[in-house]
Design a protein around this motif. Structure first.
Motif, PDB file in Angstrom:
ATOM      1  N   LEU A 144      39.737  38.904  55.242  1.00 13.65           N
ATOM      2  CA  LEU A 144      40.891  39.261  54.488  1.00 13.65           C
ATOM      3  C   LEU A 144      41.908  39.405  55.860  1.00 13.65           C
ATOM      4  CD1 LEU A 144      39.527  41.807  52.271  1.00 13.65           C
ATOM      5  CD2 LEU A 144      40.453  39.800  51.551  1.00 13.65           C
ATOM      6  N   ARG A 147      43.146  35.692  56.619  1.00 16.75           N
ATOM      7  CA  ARG A 147      43.928  35.306  55.639  1.00 16.75           C
ATOM      8  C   ARG A 147      45.337  35.602  55.636  1.00 16.75           C
ATOM      9  NH1 ARG A 147      42.360  33.300  50.567  1.00 16.75           N
ATOM     10  NH2 ARG A 147      44.815  33.219  50.387  1.00 16.75           N
ATOM     11  N   ARG A 151      48.631  33.498  56.234  1.00 21.37           N
ATOM     12  CA  ARG A 151      49.678  33.290  55.317  1.00 21.37           C
ATOM     13  C   ARG A 151      51.095  33.760  55.934  1.00 21.37           C
ATOM     14  NH1 ARG A 151      50.212  37.291  50.127  1.00 21.37           N
ATOM     15  NH2 ARG A 151      52.218  36.511  49.351  1.00 21.37           N
ATOM     16  N   LYS A 235      41.421  28.985  56.816  1.00 21.57           N
ATOM     17  CA  LYS A 235      41.585  29.690  55.167  1.00 21.57           C
ATOM     18  C   LYS A 235      40.182  29.521  54.568  1.00 21.57           C
ATOM     19  CE  LYS A 235      44.273  29.502  51.110  1.00 21.57           C
ATOM     20  NZ  LYS A 235      45.707  29.034  50.466  1.00 21.57           N
ATOM     21  N   ARG A 236      39.660  28.208  54.765  1.00 23.57           N
ATOM     22  CA  ARG A 236      38.535  27.844  54.161  1.00 23.57           C
ATOM     23  C   ARG A 236      37.439  28.625  54.526  1.00 23.57           C
ATOM     24  NH1 ARG A 236      35.922  21.801  54.734  1.00 23.57           N
ATOM     25  NH2 ARG A 236      37.569  21.198  53.233  1.00 23.57           N
ATOM     26  N   ALA A 238      37.653  31.670  55.713  1.00 21.81           N
ATOM     27  CA  ALA A 238      37.778  32.981  55.024  1.00 21.81           C
ATOM     28  C   ALA A 238      37.363  33.086  53.867  1.00 21.81           C
ATOM     29  CB  ALA A 238      39.092  33.402  55.279  1.00 21.81           C
ATOM     30  N   ASN A 239      37.957  32.109  53.011  1.00 25.91           N
ATOM     31  CA  ASN A 239      37.639  31.980  51.556  1.00 25.91           C
ATOM     32  C   ASN A 239      35.858  32.203  51.082  1.00 25.91           C
ATOM     33  OD1 ASN A 239      40.387  32.274  50.912  1.00 25.91           O
ATOM     34  ND2 ASN A 239      40.438  29.999  50.449  1.00 25.91           N
ATOM     35  N   ILE A 242      34.576  35.647  52.008  1.00 28.15           N
ATOM     36  CA  ILE A 242      34.539  36.628  51.130  1.00 28.15           C
ATOM     37  C   ILE A 242      33.843  36.399  49.521  1.00 28.15           C
ATOM     38  CG2 ILE A 242      36.576  37.416  49.317  1.00 28.15           C
ATOM     39  CD1 ILE A 242      38.695  36.936  51.788  1.00 28.15           C
ATOM     40  N   TYR A 243      33.863  34.894  49.395  1.00 30.16           N
ATOM     41  CA  TYR A 243      33.145  34.816  48.133  1.00 30.16           C
ATOM     42  C   TYR A 243      31.449  35.132  48.348  1.00 30.16           C
ATOM     43  CZ  TYR A 243      37.309  32.199  46.524  1.00 30.16           C
ATOM     44  OH  TYR A 243      38.351  31.692  46.447  1.00 30.16           O
TER      45      TYR A 243
END
Length: 263
Positions: A144, A147, A151, A235-236, A238-239, A242-243
């Motif tokens: 998080l 991310r 950003r 980003k990939r 990190a995503n 999280i998932y």
């Protein structure tokens, strides 16, 4: 027990306030003093939690005790990672998390089925599962933060709070994969031991937990393989982190909440 709670709470609060003050005033955080105080809090936290889990009737891993133990592991791994990564500023999150978890374990009460006559294999499975969950929780939080930093850099904002206050993007990303690797290894061993020692998934109401844990394990493993093979990051990474953790949390904490608090 009250004395241990006061000592741990004081240590956690003092470190939280100190790191918060240092971050807002752009002061250098004294790493040794902060970690030493946190170690005192960790010892007091462990002394407080032990009799709640190890009871005369068996092991008590109810929801609130698990939250307290998870927060203890969370802080312990933060201290260990801080020894070789420049992440002392993340104590602004780790110390309050430990305080909240400890408080939940101290005041919260939930019905539980004492775990008696437990084998060494199952004890190892439980402790490794908690440790894995904790490290992967840290990885999700780290994702998080990553991310948020990405950003700010992507949108070229003037006031870059997360970029300026947290360690560099490279350090944060390296720490994320350190956490993922440690958590994945712990989770793999825990699942392997679980399949050996667990007798009946249906009778023990852990089918859903097992399914979600395996799905999470596949995602974490796929991410680590993609990072090694194709350089997945940013980003990939990190995503996916999280998932994968959401799946693990549904199986781990969600099932305990439903079984103990709702049913």
């Amino acid at each position: 027990m009250l004395l241990a709670f006061v000592i741990a709470s004081t240590a956690y609060i003092v470190v939280s306030l100190y790191i918060g003050w240092a971050l807002t005033t752009n002061r250098v955080i004294h790493k040794s003093a902060s970690l030493a105080l946190l170690l005192i809090g960790i010892l007091a936290h462990a002394v407080l939690l032990y009799p709640y889990i190890v009871t005369l009737y068996g092991l008590n891993f109810n929801l609130f005790n698990v939250l307290s133990l998870t927060s203890l592991f969370f802080l312990l791994f933060y201290v260990l990672f801080s020894l070789y990564r420049p992440i002392i500023s993340l104590g602004i999150l780790a110390a309050p998390t430990a305080l909240l978890g400890m408080t939940a374990g101290y005041v919260g009460r939930a019905p539980y089925q004492p775990i008696t006559d437990i084998s060494l294999g199952l004890e190892t499975h439980i402790l490794l599962s908690l440790a894995a969950y904790c490290v992967l929780l840290m990885a999700a939080v780290q994702a998080l933060f990553l991310r948020l930093q990405i950003r700010e850099l992507k949108h070229k904002t003037i006031h870059r709070f997360w970029v300026n206050k947290l360690p560099s993007l490279q350090s944060m990303e390296s720490l994320l994969f350190d956490m993922l690797l440690v958590g994945f290894v712990l989770l793999s061993i825990a699942l392997g031991i679980g399949f050996i020692y667990v007798q009946d998934l249906m009778a023990q109401h852990i089918v859903h937990k097992t399914v979600f844990s395996l799905l999470s394990w596949l995602l974490f493993g796929g991410l680590l393989f993609g990072h090694w093979r194709s350089g997945w990051r940013g980003k990939r990474a990190a995503n996916i982190t999280i998932y994968a953790f959401i799946l693990l949390a549904i199986g781990f904490v969600g099932s305990k909440f439903v079984l103990e608090m709702l049913l």
